[in-house]
Write an enzyme that holds these catalytic residues in place. Structure first.
Site, PDB file in Angstrom:
ATOM      1  N   ASP A  63       0.874  -1.178   0.000  1.00  0.00           N
ATOM      2  CA  ASP A  63       0.000   0.000   0.000  1.00  0.00           C
ATOM      3  C   ASP A  63       0.907   1.222   0.000  1.00  0.00           C
ATOM      4  O   ASP A  63       1.632   1.478   0.975  1.00  0.00           O
ATOM      5  CB  ASP A  63      -0.885  -0.021   1.258  1.00  0.00           C
ATOM      6  CG  ASP A  63      -1.745   1.219   1.383  1.00  0.00           C
ATOM      7  OD1 ASP A  63      -1.643   2.112   0.507  1.00  0.00           O
ATOM      8  OD2 ASP A  63      -2.519   1.297   2.358  1.00  0.00           O
ATOM      9  N   TYR A 155      -8.479  15.441  -7.517  1.00  0.00           N
ATOM     10  CA  TYR A 155      -7.476  14.783  -8.351  1.00  0.00           C
ATOM     11  C   TYR A 155      -6.504  15.834  -8.893  1.00  0.00           C
ATOM     12  O   TYR A 155      -5.287  15.638  -8.890  1.00  0.00           O
ATOM     13  CB  TYR A 155      -8.202  14.044  -9.477  1.00  0.00           C
ATOM     14  CG  TYR A 155      -7.359  13.155 -10.353  1.00  0.00           C
ATOM     15  CD1 TYR A 155      -6.949  11.889  -9.919  1.00  0.00           C
ATOM     16  CD2 TYR A 155      -7.005  13.541 -11.647  1.00  0.00           C
ATOM     17  CE1 TYR A 155      -6.211  11.053 -10.749  1.00  0.00           C
ATOM     18  CE2 TYR A 155      -6.276  12.716 -12.480  1.00  0.00           C
ATOM     19  CZ  TYR A 155      -5.879  11.475 -12.024  1.00  0.00           C
ATOM     20  OH  TYR A 155      -5.155  10.647 -12.856  1.00  0.00           O
ATOM     21  N   ILE A 190      -6.566   7.863 -21.099  1.00  0.00           N
ATOM     22  CA  ILE A 190      -5.972   6.583 -21.457  1.00  0.00           C
ATOM     23  C   ILE A 190      -6.951   5.476 -21.061  1.00  0.00           C
ATOM     24  O   ILE A 190      -7.481   5.485 -19.940  1.00  0.00           O
ATOM     25  CB  ILE A 190      -4.626   6.375 -20.713  1.00  0.00           C
ATOM     26  CG1 ILE A 190      -3.738   7.637 -20.818  1.00  0.00           C
ATOM     27  CG2 ILE A 190      -3.891   5.135 -21.235  1.00  0.00           C
ATOM     28  CD1 ILE A 190      -3.429   8.115 -22.213  1.00  0.00           C
TER      29      ILE A 190
END
Ligand SMILES: NC(=O)c1ccc[n+]([C@@H]2O[C@H](COP(=O)([O-])OP(=O)(O)OC[C@H]3O[C@@H](n4cnc5c(N)ncnc54)[C@H](O)[C@@H]3O)[C@@H](O)[C@H]2O)c1
Length: 268
Positions: A63, A155, A190
């Site tokens: 992680d 983001y 993408i």
């Protein structure tokens, strides 16, 4: 002779999408791969595929938001393979939500993976690379790190952070005289599983910004690419991996603190 022959590379988020394509490409070009991810089954599958084609790879459950986990991955890489030459900080998630609908918890979860994860990787890789005589760190940002994206503001914050953090670290390494290069890569739209996994919070408002695939509760990437990408199609994970390979190899030896945009013309 491969383009990264005998180099040792860690690729985070290597079980899927861009990370997977990058791990496979680096292995084809002669590197030994340490593939890390939280998705164990898929990560092991990628590793087996590389081995079946004659490449060298191991998988580690990791992680990227956990500092002890990073210490362990870097130490095991150096012990197992004699050093570290390439780090691709690729693991990331996208949380789609208009800012007024985003919980602080979602904001922090996204930041802990996309930005804290990159910080921790850089922090623990640099000393290991310095001992091996140098290396190349490639941090995966986004076009969302270069300009605003409505519906993806959290983001934006993480990817903009990755971009400028990379430049600062590049200069720090240069000033310290250690041969560690640090560059960021900025993919456009993408076609990878990130779009189908992404949590769409506040769906009514999110559909004002993104074409949603109603059945999958996800963004319709092809519909979005037709509208938003000047080349008219979504990019492939391999098209991003090619840029990462270049930055990983010594072909880019004079590049540090740079940003490589691979976006089909989105930001042109
Ligand atoms: N796909 C795009 O359009 C696009 C565009 C710009 C940037 N990016 C960036 O590219 C990178 C790769 O994304 P992708 O599109 O291949 O997505 P993906 O979902 O296919 O792959 C991301 C991988 O990261 C892993 N991951 C998530 N959280 C993790 C954690 N805490 N620790 C370790 N691994 C973790 C996932 O399990 C997954 O395997 C991300 O940083 C993403 O933000 C993608």
């Amino acid at each position: 002779m491969g383009r990264v022959e005998n180099m040792v590379a860690i690729v985070t988020g290597g079980a899927s999408g861009i990370g997977r394509a990058t791990a496979e490409m680096l292995a084809r070009e002669g590197a030994t791969l340490v593939i890390t991810d939280v998705q164990e089954g898929l990560g092991e599958e990628v590793t087996r595929g590389i081995e079946a084609s004659g490449g060298k790879a191991v998988f580690k459950t990791h992680d990227v938001a956990d500092e002890d986990n990073w210490r362990q991955v870097v130490a095991e890489t150096v012990e197992g393979f004699g050093g570290l030459d390439i780090l691709v900080n690729n693991a990331g998630i996208g949380v789609f939500a208009p800012v007024v609908d985003m919980s602080l918890e979602d904001w922090r979860r996204q930041r802990s993976i996309n930005l804290d994860g990159v910080f921790l990787g850089v922090k623990h890789a640099i000393p290991a690379m310095a001992v091996s005589g140098g290396g190349s760190i490639i941090n995966i940002s986004s076009v969302a790190g270069l300009r605003g994206s409505p519906g993806l503001t959290g983001y934006n914050a993480t990817k903009g952070g990755v971009r400028i953090f990379s430049k600062g670290v590049a200069l720090e390494c240069a000033a310290a005289g250690i041969n560690v290069r640090v560059n960021s890569v900025h993919p456009g739209i993408i076609a990878t599983p990130i779009w189908t996994k992404a949590a769409v919070v506040g769906k009514e408002s999110a559909s004002n910004f993104f074409p949603l695939d109603e059945g999958a509760n996800a963004v319709d990437v092809d519909a979005m690419a037709q509208v938003a990408v000047p080349l008219g199609v979504a990019g492939s994970a391999e098209e991003i991996a090619s840029g990462i390979l270049f930055l990983a190899s010594n072909e880019s030896s004079h590049m540090t603190g740079s940003e490589l945009v691979i976006d089909g013309g989105i930001t042109a």
